[in-house]
Design a protein around this motif. Structure first.
Motif, short mmCIF file in Angstrom:
data_model
loop_
_atom_site.label_atom_id
_atom_site.label_comp_id
_atom_site.label_asym_id
_atom_site.label_seq_id
_atom_site.Cartn_x
_atom_site.Cartn_y
_atom_site.Cartn_z
N THR A 49 0.85 -1.18 0.00
CA THR A 49 0.00 0.00 0.00
C THR A 49 0.89 1.24 0.00
N HIS A 50 0.28 2.37 -0.31
CA HIS A 50 1.07 3.60 -0.40
C HIS A 50 0.23 4.80 -0.08
N GLU A 51 0.91 5.82 0.39
CA GLU A 51 0.37 7.16 0.51
C GLU A 51 1.28 8.06 -0.30
N THR A 52 0.73 9.14 -0.81
CA THR A 52 1.52 10.08 -1.60
C THR A 52 1.37 11.48 -1.02
N ILE A 53 2.51 12.15 -0.85
CA ILE A 53 2.50 13.55 -0.44
C ILE A 53 3.34 14.35 -1.42
N GLU A 54 3.04 15.63 -1.51
CA GLU A 54 3.79 16.53 -2.36
C GLU A 54 4.56 17.53 -1.51
N VAL A 55 5.75 17.87 -1.97
CA VAL A 55 6.59 18.87 -1.33
C VAL A 55 6.98 19.91 -2.39
N PRO A 56 7.42 21.10 -1.95
CA PRO A 56 7.68 22.18 -2.91
C PRO A 56 8.76 21.86 -3.95
N GLY A 57 9.81 21.15 -3.56
CA GLY A 57 10.90 20.90 -4.49
C GLY A 57 11.73 19.71 -4.06
N ALA A 58 12.69 19.34 -4.90
CA ALA A 58 13.54 18.18 -4.64
C ALA A 58 14.33 18.31 -3.34
N LEU A 59 14.71 19.53 -2.99
CA LEU A 59 15.47 19.72 -1.76
C LEU A 59 14.65 19.39 -0.51
N GLU A 60 13.34 19.48 -0.61
CA GLU A 60 12.49 19.19 0.54
C GLU A 60 12.14 17.71 0.68
N ILE A 61 12.44 16.91 -0.32
CA ILE A 61 12.10 15.49 -0.27
C ILE A 61 12.79 14.78 0.91
N PRO A 62 14.10 14.92 1.10
CA PRO A 62 14.73 14.24 2.24
C PRO A 62 14.15 14.69 3.58
N THR A 63 13.85 15.97 3.72
CA THR A 63 13.30 16.46 4.98
C THR A 63 11.95 15.81 5.25
N ALA A 64 11.09 15.74 4.24
CA ALA A 64 9.78 15.11 4.42
C ALA A 64 9.92 13.64 4.78
N ILE A 65 10.85 12.95 4.15
CA ILE A 65 11.08 11.53 4.47
C ILE A 65 11.60 11.40 5.90
N GLY A 66 12.50 12.28 6.29
CA GLY A 66 13.03 12.25 7.66
C GLY A 66 11.94 12.48 8.69
N ILE A 67 11.05 13.42 8.42
CA ILE A 67 9.93 13.68 9.34
C ILE A 67 9.04 12.45 9.42
N ALA A 68 8.68 11.89 8.28
CA ALA A 68 7.82 10.70 8.27
C ALA A 68 8.50 9.53 8.97
N GLY A 69 9.81 9.41 8.80
CA GLY A 69 10.54 8.33 9.45
C GLY A 69 10.49 8.41 10.96
N ARG A 70 10.42 9.63 11.49
CA ARG A 70 10.35 9.82 12.94
C ARG A 70 8.92 9.76 13.47
N MET A 71 7.94 10.12 12.64
CA MET A 71 6.59 10.33 13.16
C MET A 71 5.54 9.34 12.66
#
Length: 173
Positions: A49-71
């Motif tokens: 299964t999957h969920e999809t989120i959008e972020v403003p740009g490629a530089l924000e992708i690691p940050t979003a993954i890091g947040i999701a990894g913690r939360m």
């Protein structure tokens, strides 16, 4: 330029379908949509299964993954986006720093497939993103799925490896 034949690993298999987060920077919407379609199809093909989120740009992708990894409780992550070379050095910064961020998260134990295209032209991006073409969205999902399967094969992480923070020490007391 013709593509070279290359080996593709057999699709990962799972007793219990994994849950993945697809993080996409949709700056080039049509490219992003093709990458997402390929990633979703690959995840669904293994019963995931999957969920999809959008972020403003490629530089924000690691940050979003890091947040999701913690939360959140995801088994893995798929990073999708497209960076096309322009007239400035911004291209190198975005390509290098987004890749570095994803690599660092992977070294911390997150299972991430990197599908951020880094290309010279829109035409190159279209060929790579097309689900009927190179299907790099599916390739990124497959990479994450293989890492998840590897992690499941080896079992949960062992405690007591490396340095512990004072907070970790207090929690184990």
């Amino acid at each position: 330029m013709a593509s070279t034949d290359h080996y593709e690993m057999p699709r990962a298999t799972f007793d219990e379908g994994p849950k993945l987060l697809i993080v996409v920077a949709p700056f080039y919407r049509a490219i992003a949509d093709d990458l997402i379609a390929g990633a979703r199809a690959e995840i669904e093909a293994v019963g995931g299964t999957h969920e999809t989120i959008e972020v403003p740009g490629a530089l924000e992708i690691p940050t979003a993954i890091g947040i999701a990894g913690r939360m959140k409780d995801f088994d893995g992550y798929v990073a999708l986006g497209c960076v096309i070379r322009g007239e400035t050095t911004h291209y190198e910064t975005v390509c290098n720093d987004s890749s570095r961020g994803i690599t660092l998260l992977g070294l911390q134990g997150l299972c991430i497939g990197n599908g951020i295209l880094t290309v010279e032209t829109m035409e190159q991006a279209q060929v790579r993103a097309d689900p009927a073409g190179q299907n790099k969205g599916a390739g990124a999902a497959a990479a994450a799925l293989h890492l998840i399967a590897l992690g499941r094969t080896w079992g949960s992480s062992r405690k007591g490896i490396g340095f512990a923070t004072m907070r970790d020490d207090a929690a184990s007391s």
